[in-house]
Enzyme design. Structure first.
Site, PDB file in Angstrom:
ATOM      1  CG  HIS A 130      -2.198  -7.698  98.424  1.00 38.63           C
ATOM      2  ND1 HIS A 130      -1.316  -7.933  99.451  1.00 38.63           N
ATOM      3  CD2 HIS A 130      -1.782  -8.497  97.413  1.00 38.63           C
ATOM      4  CE1 HIS A 130      -0.418  -8.834  99.072  1.00 38.63           C
ATOM      5  NE2 HIS A 130      -0.674  -9.189  97.841  1.00 38.63           N
ATOM      6  CB  SER A 201       6.863 -11.692 106.466  1.00 43.92           C
ATOM      7  OG  SER A 201       5.702 -11.944 105.668  1.00 43.92           O
ATOM      8  CB  ALA A 243       9.186   1.280 108.768  1.00 37.63           C
TER       9      ALA A 243
HETATM   10  N1  APR Z   1       8.669  -1.520 110.911  1.00 37.55           N
HETATM   11  C1  APR Z   1       9.147  -2.352 109.930  1.00 37.55           C
HETATM   12  N2  APR Z   1       8.830  -3.667 109.845  1.00 37.55           N
HETATM   13  C2  APR Z   1       8.015  -4.166 110.802  1.00 37.55           C
HETATM   14  C3  APR Z   1       7.496  -3.369 111.861  1.00 37.55           C
HETATM   15  C4  APR Z   1       7.856  -1.993 111.882  1.00 37.55           C
HETATM   16  N3  APR Z   1       7.396  -1.160 112.823  1.00 37.55           N
HETATM   17  N4  APR Z   1       6.721  -4.165 112.653  1.00 37.55           N
HETATM   18  C5  APR Z   1       6.757  -5.424 112.096  1.00 37.55           C
HETATM   19  N5  APR Z   1       7.532  -5.416 110.991  1.00 37.55           N
HETATM   20  C6  APR Z   1       7.813  -6.522 110.061  1.00 37.55           C
HETATM   21  C7  APR Z   1       7.786  -7.921 110.651  1.00 37.55           C
HETATM   22  O1  APR Z   1       9.065  -8.277 111.134  1.00 37.55           O
HETATM   23  C8  APR Z   1       7.406  -8.771 109.427  1.00 37.55           C
HETATM   24  O2  APR Z   1       8.564  -9.141 108.693  1.00 37.55           O
HETATM   25  O3  APR Z   1       6.772  -6.498 109.115  1.00 37.55           O
HETATM   26  C9  APR Z   1       6.589  -7.804 108.565  1.00 37.55           C
HETATM   27  C10 APR Z   1       5.091  -8.072 108.525  1.00 37.55           C
HETATM   28  O4  APR Z   1       4.898  -9.289 107.873  1.00 37.55           O
HETATM   29  P1  APR Z   1       3.421  -9.828 107.555  1.00 37.55           P
HETATM   30  O5  APR Z   1       2.584  -9.696 108.743  1.00 37.55           O
HETATM   31  O6  APR Z   1       3.599 -11.178 106.955  1.00 37.55           O
HETATM   32  O7  APR Z   1       2.864  -8.784 106.474  1.00 37.55           O
HETATM   33  P2  APR Z   1       3.110  -8.704 104.899  1.00 37.55           P
HETATM   34  O8  APR Z   1       4.491  -9.079 104.526  1.00 37.55           O
HETATM   35  O9  APR Z   1       2.638  -7.382 104.476  1.00 37.55           O
HETATM   36  O10 APR Z   1       2.091  -9.820 104.348  1.00 37.55           O
HETATM   37  C11 APR Z   1       1.895  -9.915 102.965  1.00 37.55           C
HETATM   38  O11 APR Z   1       0.059 -11.400 103.258  1.00 37.55           O
HETATM   39  O12 APR Z   1      -1.759 -12.181 104.255  1.00 37.55           O
HETATM   40  C12 APR Z   1      -1.340 -11.443 103.235  1.00 37.55           C
HETATM   41  O13 APR Z   1      -2.658  -9.827 102.175  1.00 37.55           O
HETATM   42  C13 APR Z   1      -1.834 -10.006 103.270  1.00 37.55           C
HETATM   43  O14 APR Z   1      -0.710  -8.115 102.237  1.00 37.55           O
HETATM   44  C14 APR Z   1      -0.552  -9.184 103.130  1.00 37.55           C
HETATM   45  C15 APR Z   1       0.454 -10.199 102.644  1.00 37.55           C
END
Ligand code: APR
Length: 265
Positions: A130, A201, A243
């Site tokens: 991204h 997620s 993490a």
């Molecule tokens: N350690 C591990 N996992 C964690 C922690 C932590 N400390 N805190 C939260 N999480 C998990 C949540 O449970 C969730 O499953 O991280 C995930 C975050 O999910 P999203 O907010 O959906 O982020 P991501 O998966 O990176 O989104 C993908 O979506 O909107 C777009 O461009 C944006 O790159 C992003 C993409």
């Protein structure tokens, strides 16, 4: 460390130790412990402010000068996100991935994060699917520059190589993933026999599809996330933890296993 987690760390370490090509697929959760908000979930940026619409990139293409004027005047409804990114430093999770790479276990990081924290942590083999907020990119030839090495003399800035329009390297909603990044993600996925799914997620494609490809080729999936995701049912091992807590423990166990191996050699 509770028994369930220590048992899962043991299993995960054994899989990583015996794997040929480990790749980490990383999401916003890895940077949460660096104070960067995630996107989804109760406190998520999109949950609070609504997700940008898919016309974001079209608006850029229609009027790149206006887009740059907004950017320079920092007119963003995600001000808290930008400030958090400005302050963020790598956490124990980022540092553990760097260590895993230095120990030879981790071959590549595919990150969905734009925050440059992997580089600040010292990791080397990284693909930013991204983009990266500290870089600019030509939309025509995909040439990239660190922000501070590209003087903005006109709006929109023009690519000195091909004359194309230059924008932030961050991939906008509705923007196609740059070809070079996508090709490297496919190349790494193809070689991968163990994928770590860290803080994602797993709802955004194409990134969320890579683990399914790895599984389809007989590879292992290790999920590191305090919450369930659509990939949980495909995972061989689940580290139901933050993490920044689980990854250092995984590295420590890998180090112990390596030492045990040497002692018995
Ligand atoms: N350690 C591990 N996992 C964690 C922690 C932590 N400390 N805190 C939260 N999480 C998990 C949540 O449970 C969730 O499953 O991280 C995930 C975050 O999910 P999203 O907010 O959906 O982020 P991501 O998966 O990176 O989104 C993908 O979506 O909107 C777009 O461009 C944006 O790159 C992003 C993409």
């Amino acid at each position: 460390m509770n028994d369930e987690l220590s048992g899962a760390i043991e299993e995960a370490a054994a899989i990583v130790k015996n794997a040929r090509h480990v790749v980490a697929l990383v999401g916003a959760g890895l940077s949460a412990e660096s104070g960067v908000p995630t996107f989804r979930g109760p406190e998520g940026l999109w949950t609070k402010h609504g997700e940008p619409d898919l016309r974001d990139y079209d608006r850029f293409v229609e009027d790149p000068k206006r887009w740059w004027e907004m950017r320079i005047s920092r007119q963003s409804r995600f001000g808290e996100f930008v400030e958090a990114l400005d302050r963020a430093q790598p956490n124990a999770g980022h540092l553990a991935l760097r260590e895993m790479e230095e120990l030879g276990y981790l071959k590549h990081i595919i990150t969905q994060n734009i925050d440059n924290l992997h580089q600040l942590a010292g990791s080397a083999a990284i693909t930013e699917i991204h983009g990266n907020r500290t870089k600019l990119r030509c939309v025509a030839c995909a040439a990239r520059w660190p922000l501070d090495e590209f003087p903005i003399e006109e709006l929109p800035p023009q690519c000195p190589l091909c004359g194309g329009v230059v924008k932030g390297d961050t991939v906008m909603f509705g923007e196609p993933i740059p070809r070079d990044a996508l090709d490297e993600c496919s190349n790494q996925t193809w070689q991968c026999d163990c994928m770590l799914l860290i803080g994602t997620s797993a709802v955004v494609y194409p990134a969320a599809g890579f683990p399914i490809d790895v599984k389809g080729m007989g590879g292992h999936l290790i999920e590191v996330n305090p919450n369930e995701t659509p990939l949980t049912r495909h995972a061989d091992v689940i580290l139901r933890s933050l993490a920044g807590e689980a990854l250092p423990k995984l590295v420590q166990r890998l180090r112990e296993m390596a030492a045990e191996g040497e002692r018995h050699a």
